[in-house]
Design a protein around this motif. Sequence first.
Motif, PDB file in Angstrom:
ATOM      1  N   LEU A  20       0.835  -1.204   0.000  1.00 35.38           N
ATOM      2  CA  LEU A  20       0.000   0.000   0.000  1.00 35.38           C
ATOM      3  C   LEU A  20       0.870   1.255   0.000  1.00 35.38           C
ATOM      4  O   LEU A  20       0.601   2.219  -0.733  1.00 35.38           O
ATOM      5  CB  LEU A  20      -0.915  -0.011   1.219  1.00 35.38           C
ATOM      6  CG  LEU A  20      -1.981   1.078   1.314  1.00 35.38           C
ATOM      7  CD1 LEU A  20      -2.884   1.079   0.087  1.00 35.38           C
ATOM      8  CD2 LEU A  20      -2.818   0.890   2.572  1.00 35.38           C
ATOM      9  N   ASP A  21       1.939   1.233   0.796  1.00 39.38           N
ATOM     10  CA  ASP A  21       2.877   2.353   0.804  1.00 39.38           C
ATOM     11  C   ASP A  21       3.488   2.562  -0.577  1.00 39.38           C
ATOM     12  O   ASP A  21       3.590   3.700  -1.068  1.00 39.38           O
ATOM     13  CB  ASP A  21       4.000   2.109   1.817  1.00 39.38           C
ATOM     14  CG  ASP A  21       3.540   2.245   3.255  1.00 39.38           C
ATOM     15  OD1 ASP A  21       2.515   2.911   3.487  1.00 39.38           O
ATOM     16  OD2 ASP A  21       4.212   1.680   4.141  1.00 39.38           O
ATOM     17  N   GLU A  25       3.033   5.730  -3.129  1.00 39.09           N
ATOM     18  CA  GLU A  25       4.224   6.448  -3.598  1.00 39.09           C
ATOM     19  C   GLU A  25       4.288   6.470  -5.118  1.00 39.09           C
ATOM     20  O   GLU A  25       4.664   7.490  -5.729  1.00 39.09           O
ATOM     21  CB  GLU A  25       5.484   5.806  -3.017  1.00 39.09           C
ATOM     22  CG  GLU A  25       6.754   6.604  -3.237  1.00 39.09           C
ATOM     23  CD  GLU A  25       6.769   7.934  -2.501  1.00 39.09           C
ATOM     24  OE1 GLU A  25       7.354   8.904  -3.026  1.00 39.09           O
ATOM     25  OE2 GLU A  25       6.177   7.995  -1.398  1.00 39.09           O
ATOM     26  N   ALA A  26       3.912   5.363  -5.747  1.00 41.45           N
ATOM     27  CA  ALA A  26       3.911   5.301  -7.212  1.00 41.45           C
ATOM     28  C   ALA A  26       2.911   6.294  -7.801  1.00 41.45           C
ATOM     29  O   ALA A  26       3.213   6.981  -8.790  1.00 41.45           O
ATOM     30  CB  ALA A  26       3.579   3.881  -7.668  1.00 41.45           C
ATOM     31  N   ARG A  36      -0.826   9.449   0.267  1.00 35.36           N
ATOM     32  CA  ARG A  36       0.002   8.902   1.339  1.00 35.36           C
ATOM     33  C   ARG A  36      -0.525   9.259   2.721  1.00 35.36           C
ATOM     34  O   ARG A  36      -0.251   8.539   3.689  1.00 35.36           O
ATOM     35  CB  ARG A  36       1.449   9.384   1.171  1.00 35.36           C
ATOM     36  CG  ARG A  36       2.109   8.875  -0.114  1.00 35.36           C
ATOM     37  CD  ARG A  36       3.468   9.514  -0.341  1.00 35.36           C
ATOM     38  NE  ARG A  36       3.365  10.977  -0.494  1.00 35.36           N
ATOM     39  CZ  ARG A  36       4.413  11.774  -0.682  1.00 35.36           C
ATOM     40  NH1 ARG A  36       5.632  11.247  -0.750  1.00 35.36           N
ATOM     41  NH2 ARG A  36       4.238  13.072  -0.818  1.00 35.36           N
ATOM     42  N   GLY A  37      -1.264  10.347   2.838  1.00 35.27           N
ATOM     43  CA  GLY A  37      -1.813  10.743   4.124  1.00 35.27           C
ATOM     44  C   GLY A  37      -3.260  10.341   4.320  1.00 35.27           C
ATOM     45  O   GLY A  37      -3.889  10.764   5.296  1.00 35.27           O
ATOM     46  N   HIS A  38      -3.802   9.536   3.396  1.00 35.62           N
ATOM     47  CA  HIS A  38      -5.193   9.107   3.524  1.00 35.62           C
ATOM     48  C   HIS A  38      -5.332   8.002   4.569  1.00 35.62           C
ATOM     49  O   HIS A  38      -4.370   7.288   4.871  1.00 35.62           O
ATOM     50  CB  HIS A  38      -5.732   8.613   2.179  1.00 35.62           C
ATOM     51  CG  HIS A  38      -6.178   9.733   1.278  1.00 35.62           C
ATOM     52  ND1 HIS A  38      -5.323  10.734   0.879  1.00 35.62           N
ATOM     53  CD2 HIS A  38      -7.374  10.006   0.695  1.00 35.62           C
ATOM     54  CE1 HIS A  38      -5.992  11.580   0.088  1.00 35.62           C
ATOM     55  NE2 HIS A  38      -7.218  11.164  -0.021  1.00 35.62           N
ATOM     56  N   GLU A  39      -6.511   7.877   5.096  1.00 34.34           N
ATOM     57  CA  GLU A  39      -6.811   6.870   6.113  1.00 34.34           C
ATOM     58  C   GLU A  39      -6.648   5.476   5.523  1.00 34.34           C
ATOM     59  O   GLU A  39      -7.220   5.159   4.495  1.00 34.34           O
ATOM     60  CB  GLU A  39      -8.243   7.096   6.606  1.00 34.34           C
ATOM     61  CG  GLU A  39      -8.507   6.613   8.011  1.00 34.34           C
ATOM     62  CD  GLU A  39      -8.818   5.124   8.029  1.00 34.34           C
ATOM     63  OE1 GLU A  39      -9.473   4.654   7.068  1.00 34.34           O
ATOM     64  OE2 GLU A  39      -8.406   4.452   8.977  1.00 34.34           O
ATOM     65  N   LEU A 236      -3.188  13.628  10.205  1.00 34.87           N
ATOM     66  CA  LEU A 236      -2.312  14.737   9.832  1.00 34.87           C
ATOM     67  C   LEU A 236      -2.841  15.466   8.601  1.00 34.87           C
ATOM     68  O   LEU A 236      -2.829  16.707   8.544  1.00 34.87           O
ATOM     69  CB  LEU A 236      -0.889  14.230   9.591  1.00 34.87           C
ATOM     70  CG  LEU A 236      -0.149  13.718  10.822  1.00 34.87           C
ATOM     71  CD1 LEU A 236       1.234  13.205  10.447  1.00 34.87           C
ATOM     72  CD2 LEU A 236      -0.034  14.799  11.888  1.00 34.87           C
ATOM     73  N   LEU A 237      -3.307  14.707   7.618  1.00 29.53           N
ATOM     74  CA  LEU A 237      -3.853  15.331   6.413  1.00 29.53           C
ATOM     75  C   LEU A 237      -5.127  16.088   6.748  1.00 29.53           C
ATOM     76  O   LEU A 237      -5.360  17.190   6.227  1.00 29.53           O
ATOM     77  CB  LEU A 237      -4.123  14.268   5.347  1.00 29.53           C
ATOM     78  CG  LEU A 237      -4.736  14.760   4.043  1.00 29.53           C
ATOM     79  CD1 LEU A 237      -3.904  15.865   3.405  1.00 29.53           C
ATOM     80  CD2 LEU A 237      -4.918  13.599   3.067  1.00 29.53           C
TER      81      LEU A 237
END
Length: 285
Positions: A20-21, A25-26, A36-39, A236-237
Motif C-alpha cells: 500500500l505504501d 508512492e507510485a 500517502r496521508g489518507h486513512e 495529519l492530512l
Amino acid sequence: MGNVTPMRHEAAPEVEELELDLLAEALFQRYGYDFRGHERTALRRKLRALLQQRSLRTLSALQGQVLHDPRAASAVLRALHVPSATMFDDAEEARLLRQASTACLSGAALPKVWLADCAGAEQAWTLAVLLAEQGLLARTELHCTVASDELLAEAQDHTIPLERLAEYQASYDRAGAAIGSTRLADYFHITGQRAVLLPQLRSRISWAQYNLVTDASFNEFNLIVCRRALPDFGPLLRQRVLQLFHASLAPFGLLALDRQFDENEALAAFYRPLLPMQPLYKRVA
C-alpha cells in the motif's frame, strides 16, 4: 471464459501494508496524486474492491499496471477519489446546506461558496437548486473543485438521463423541497432523452481542478463544504486541510464538515456550532 474466482487476500498484513505504501508512492511520483496521508482502512477497502474488479491478486500487481498503463492509473484514481453523487442523494446534507446558506449568505453582498473535492456535477447542481429556491443563486459564486482533469471534464459535460429525473424528484421531496418549488424538472432543460441544469443556474458554477493535499488557498469564501472527502483523510492530512479551510473562510463564514470537531481540535476555539449536534460551524475568531 468461466466465472472469475473472487480474489483471495493471501498477503501477510505487513506485506500488504508495504504494498500500500509503494502504490501510494507510485501514484504520487508518477502522476502527482498524493494519497500517502489518507486513512489506511479506507484505502484498503477501495483498493480491494478494485482488485476484484480487475481480477488481480495483489496490490503489487496493480502497482505494475499503474506504472505502465495510464488507463489502469485512471481506474485507481477514480476508485480512490470521492464517489460521484446523485442529486439530493443525502437528504441530511441538503437540509444542512439549506440552513447554512440561509444563515451566512443572505446578508453578504457577493457571497462565495466552495464545494471542496466536489462529488461531481450533481452535488453542485443540488446546491445550485437549493440556492435558487432561496433567491440566493443569482448573486452567489459557487466554486466547485475536483481532484483531476478527468473528473473536471466529466463535471463540465454532465447530463442526466431523462428517466432519472423522476427518481431525483423523490429524493428532492425527502430533502424538504421549498414551498412553491415542487418540480425538480423546472430547474432543467430537456433535449431528447437527456436533461441538464438550466443555463442561468449553471452560469453561477465555476469548475476547477484543485488538490486539497498540496494546493494553497485561492480565495475567501462565506461557506465551505467538504463532507464527503474528509472521512478518507488521515489525522495529519485532516489537520492540514482544516487549516486550509480556516485560511480560506471569511470572518463569520460557515464551515460544513463530515463530523463535529473533536474536543482537543486546535481550531475548535475559532468556531461555534450553528446547530446542536451538527457539523456546521460559524467562524467567530
